[in-house]
Design a protein around this motif. Structure first.
Motif, PDB file in Angstrom:
ATOM      1  N   VAL A  19       8.136  -2.244 -14.591  1.00  0.00           N
ATOM      2  CA  VAL A  19       7.925  -3.183 -13.488  1.00  0.00           C
ATOM      3  C   VAL A  19       7.696  -2.388 -12.205  1.00  0.00           C
ATOM      4  O   VAL A  19       8.569  -1.625 -11.774  1.00  0.00           O
ATOM      5  N   LEU A  20       6.526  -2.574 -11.608  1.00  0.00           N
ATOM      6  CA  LEU A  20       6.219  -1.933 -10.330  1.00  0.00           C
ATOM      7  C   LEU A  20       6.599  -2.875  -9.197  1.00  0.00           C
ATOM      8  O   LEU A  20       6.042  -3.965  -9.067  1.00  0.00           O
ATOM      9  N   GLN A  21       7.559  -2.454  -8.387  1.00  0.00           N
ATOM     10  CA  GLN A  21       7.932  -3.177  -7.165  1.00  0.00           C
ATOM     11  C   GLN A  21       7.178  -2.522  -6.022  1.00  0.00           C
ATOM     12  O   GLN A  21       7.268  -1.308  -5.813  1.00  0.00           O
ATOM     13  N   ILE A  22       6.423  -3.316  -5.258  1.00  0.00           N
ATOM     14  CA  ILE A  22       5.541  -2.725  -4.250  1.00  0.00           C
ATOM     15  C   ILE A  22       5.547  -3.563  -2.980  1.00  0.00           C
ATOM     16  O   ILE A  22       5.554  -4.801  -3.020  1.00  0.00           O
ATOM     17  N   CYS A  23       5.590  -2.883  -1.861  1.00  0.00           N
ATOM     18  CA  CYS A  23       5.569  -3.517  -0.544  1.00  0.00           C
ATOM     19  C   CYS A  23       4.231  -4.232  -0.330  1.00  0.00           C
ATOM     20  O   CYS A  23       3.170  -3.656  -0.571  1.00  0.00           O
ATOM     21  N   HIS A  24       4.270  -5.484   0.145  1.00  0.00           N
ATOM     22  CA  HIS A  24       3.044  -6.269   0.290  1.00  0.00           C
ATOM     23  C   HIS A  24       2.111  -5.700   1.357  1.00  0.00           C
ATOM     24  O   HIS A  24       0.898  -5.866   1.288  1.00  0.00           O
ATOM     25  N   ALA A  25       2.658  -5.009   2.342  1.00  0.00           N
ATOM     26  CA  ALA A  25       1.791  -4.413   3.362  1.00  0.00           C
ATOM     27  C   ALA A  25       0.893  -3.332   2.769  1.00  0.00           C
ATOM     28  O   ALA A  25      -0.176  -3.037   3.305  1.00  0.00           O
ATOM     29  N   LEU A  26       1.301  -2.750   1.641  1.00  0.00           N
ATOM     30  CA  LEU A  26       0.501  -1.710   0.990  1.00  0.00           C
ATOM     31  C   LEU A  26      -0.598  -2.307   0.127  1.00  0.00           C
ATOM     32  O   LEU A  26      -1.640  -1.680  -0.069  1.00  0.00           O
ATOM     33  N   ALA A  27      -0.398  -3.512  -0.384  1.00  0.00           N
ATOM     34  CA  ALA A  27      -1.376  -4.049  -1.331  1.00  0.00           C
ATOM     35  C   ALA A  27      -1.193  -5.541  -1.530  1.00  0.00           C
ATOM     36  O   ALA A  27      -0.062  -6.035  -1.594  1.00  0.00           O
ATOM     37  N   ASP A  28      -2.322  -6.253  -1.667  1.00  0.00           N
ATOM     38  CA  ASP A  28      -2.276  -7.631  -2.151  1.00  0.00           C
ATOM     39  C   ASP A  28      -2.256  -7.600  -3.674  1.00  0.00           C
ATOM     40  O   ASP A  28      -2.154  -6.534  -4.302  1.00  0.00           O
ATOM     41  N   GLY A  29      -2.357  -8.778  -4.306  1.00  0.00           N
ATOM     42  CA  GLY A  29      -2.223  -8.833  -5.756  1.00  0.00           C
ATOM     43  C   GLY A  29      -3.279  -8.046  -6.503  1.00  0.00           C
ATOM     44  O   GLY A  29      -2.975  -7.362  -7.495  1.00  0.00           O
ATOM     45  N   VAL A  30      -4.528  -8.115  -6.049  1.00  0.00           N
ATOM     46  CA  VAL A  30      -5.613  -7.404  -6.727  1.00  0.00           C
ATOM     47  C   VAL A  30      -5.441  -5.899  -6.562  1.00  0.00           C
ATOM     48  O   VAL A  30      -5.556  -5.125  -7.523  1.00  0.00           O
ATOM     49  N   ARG A  31      -5.146  -5.461  -5.355  1.00  0.00           N
ATOM     50  CA  ARG A  31      -4.999  -4.028  -5.100  1.00  0.00           C
ATOM     51  C   ARG A  31      -3.748  -3.476  -5.780  1.00  0.00           C
ATOM     52  O   ARG A  31      -3.758  -2.354  -6.317  1.00  0.00           O
ATOM     53  N   ALA A  32      -2.656  -4.241  -5.773  1.00  0.00           N
ATOM     54  CA  ALA A  32      -1.439  -3.798  -6.447  1.00  0.00           C
ATOM     55  C   ALA A  32      -1.682  -3.637  -7.941  1.00  0.00           C
ATOM     56  O   ALA A  32      -1.177  -2.700  -8.574  1.00  0.00           O
ATOM     57  N   SER A  33      -2.475  -4.544  -8.525  1.00  0.00           N
ATOM     58  CA  SER A  33      -2.795  -4.437  -9.946  1.00  0.00           C
ATOM     59  C   SER A  33      -3.597  -3.173 -10.232  1.00  0.00           C
ATOM     60  O   SER A  33      -3.389  -2.504 -11.253  1.00  0.00           O
ATOM     61  N   ALA A  34      -4.513  -2.826  -9.339  1.00  0.00           N
ATOM     62  CA  ALA A  34      -5.301  -1.603  -9.517  1.00  0.00           C
ATOM     63  C   ALA A  34      -4.422  -0.364  -9.397  1.00  0.00           C
ATOM     64  O   ALA A  34      -4.574   0.604 -10.158  1.00  0.00           O
ATOM     65  N   LEU A  35      -3.481  -0.381  -8.449  1.00  0.00           N
ATOM     66  CA  LEU A  35      -2.571   0.749  -8.300  1.00  0.00           C
ATOM     67  C   LEU A  35      -1.682   0.907  -9.534  1.00  0.00           C
ATOM     68  O   LEU A  35      -1.476   2.016 -10.036  1.00  0.00           O
ATOM     69  N   ALA A  36      -1.152  -0.214 -10.030  1.00  0.00           N
ATOM     70  CA  ALA A  36      -0.315  -0.148 -11.228  1.00  0.00           C
ATOM     71  C   ALA A  36      -1.111   0.361 -12.421  1.00  0.00           C
ATOM     72  O   ALA A  36      -0.608   1.173 -13.219  1.00  0.00           O
ATOM     73  N   ALA A  37      -2.350  -0.088 -12.562  1.00  0.00           N
ATOM     74  CA  ALA A  37      -3.179   0.345 -13.686  1.00  0.00           C
ATOM     75  C   ALA A  37      -3.435   1.849 -13.626  1.00  0.00           C
ATOM     76  O   ALA A  37      -3.441   2.528 -14.660  1.00  0.00           O
ATOM     77  N   TYR A  38      -3.634   2.374 -12.416  1.00  0.00           N
ATOM     78  CA  TYR A  38      -3.831   3.821 -12.298  1.00  0.00           C
ATOM     79  C   TYR A  38      -2.572   4.570 -12.737  1.00  0.00           C
ATOM     80  O   TYR A  38      -2.648   5.575 -13.467  1.00  0.00           O
TER      81      TYR A  38
END
Length: 417
Positions: free
Chosen positions: A131-150
């Motif tokens: 489970v990736l917990q990520i600050c919303h200021a760093l990413a919205d849902g689409v960008r957070a998904s791309a970061l997690a996939a990387y």
């Protein structure tokens, strides 16, 4: 060295998070054992160090300027290995983690690892869950998904968002342009050239302030179940039927039931958060086929309105608002204020997370899920997240707003299947 500051929209997201916590939790389940856990975590840590967006924290040092991004080495404190051994226990642990929001001035993400979890839907044996917990200021849902996939093996490196210069001296000109385009929008709407703004919905039980135990659940189905329909529309139709029936039992009239749905903005990404929330009517009293057609039509109307020049002009003006003025506005936000109407009676966030090409150690990805945050006016939210051949429709709900969570999830599973 050039100082990289947060955009206005990302700064507003950061400042509002101090009133309404908004960390995202992106869950990925992997079919089987991770194998060598230390090696798997070392691989993820190395990938995080190779991507600059994982090596950041926020410095918010003064009233007169926007916060800035600063380097922050990837550290062992960003990896937490959890002992929960069942699927229900894993979801309960994630729900409890919502109470431990990240301090973005210390770290902007954390990875929770559950090395051996039984009863994961579709797993052949014990599964691994990340489970990736990520600050919303760093990413919205689409960008957070791309970061997690990387992090989990996809080769698409996620770069920093190019910062468009938005000096405060540009605000007067941009404000005049935005006002002119807004008047044009009103004329175009009155003439029928542009769809009208979505109507507000009366508050229902699902909009009660979240209190009591907060539950996470996920219904996992095969993508083929949607039979050629878009997953988002099909899921919204199922949510409509299930939530309307549940709310009727709680004494509500859900005839005007609607959802607040994040929708990507038109044009190139200019901030980490590149979306707007739109209201979508769910038409619960219609037959499913008609309901899906009406929901699809509403999406088309929202997208058409979003292309009007007034929207871009408004964003450009907002981007030039001086930091002190934006801080003042956010500081006057009152999370305790109640409204009789809302954009939606539930939030439904839908993201396609792509092919099933991710791995955690020796285990291939099986499913993914996400859980949109609750807020003072939103006690029930849904996530719709697909990877490969599986789609998870998740529910995050407070006891005060949903009552019997398992009864609702049973209804939702029946509606989906």
């Amino acid at each position: 060295m050039t100082v990289r500051r947060l955009t206005a929209v990302d700064a507003r997201t950061l400042w509002l998070s101090r009133s309404i916590p908004d960390d995202q939790f992106l869950l990925y389940a992997f079919d089987g054992s991770v194998g060598d856990l230390d090696e798997a975590l070392a691989v993820i840590s190395a990938r995080a160090r190779a991507c600059g967006e994982f090596g950041l924290r926020i410095a918010d040092t003064g009233f007169w300027t926007y916060p800035r991004w600063e380097p922050r080495p990837v550290g062992a404190d960003q990896f937490v290995v959890r002992a929960e051994a069942t699927w229900d226990g894993c979801l309960a642990a994630v729900a409890a983690s919502v109470e431990s929001q990240l301090d973005a001035c210390v770290m902007t993400w954390r990875l929770h690892v559950f090395p051996s979890v039984v009863d994961v839907p579709g797993a052949t044996d014990a599964a691994s869950v990340v489970v990736l917990q990520i600050c919303h200021a760093l990413a919205d849902g689409v960008r957070a998904s791309a970061l997690a996939a990387y992090l989990l093996g996809r080769e698409d490196l996620v770069a920093a968002v190019p910062r468009m210069r938005s000096p405060a001296v540009a605000l007067p000109v941009r404000a005049v342009r935005a006002a002119r385009e807004h008047r044009r929008l009103l004329r175009d709407t009155a003439a029928g050239h542009v769809p009208a703004q979505a109507v507000s919905r009366p508050t229902l039980h699902s909009n009660i302030r979240p209190e009591g135990v907060c539950h996470l659940r996920a219904v996992v189905v095969e993508r083929g179940l949607f039979d050629g329909r878009t997953v988002t529309v099909g899921a919204l139709s199922a949510i409509s039927g299930a939530l309307a029936a549940h709310l009727r039992e709680l004494g509500d009239d859900p005839a005007h039931l609607g959802a607040e749905v994040p929708m990507a903005k038109v044009g190139p990404r200019q901030a980490n958060n590149h979306f707007g929330n739109v209201g979508i009517g769910l038409h619960p009293d219609e037959e499913p086929a008609t309901r899906m057609r009406l929901i699809a039509d509403e999406f088309a109307q929202r997208r058409r309105r979003a292309t009007h020049p007034a929207m871009g002009a408004e964003d450009a003006a907002s981007a030039a608002v001086p930091a002190p003025l934006l801080r003042w506005g956010v500081g006057h936000f009152d999370p305790d204020l109640r409204w009789p109407t809302v954009t939606g009676n539930t939030v439904v966030s839908s993201v396609n997370r792509g092919a099933a090409d991710l791995r955690f150690g020796d285990a291939p990805v099986l499913l993914t899920a996400g859980f949109p945050t609750l807020s003072p006016m939103m006690g029930v939210t849904h996530g719709v997240h697909g990877i490969g051949e599986y789609v998870a429709v998740s529910v995050y709900a407070a006891e005060s707003a949903i009552g019997d969570i398992d009864a609702y999830v049973d209804r939702l599973e029946h509606a989906l299947r």
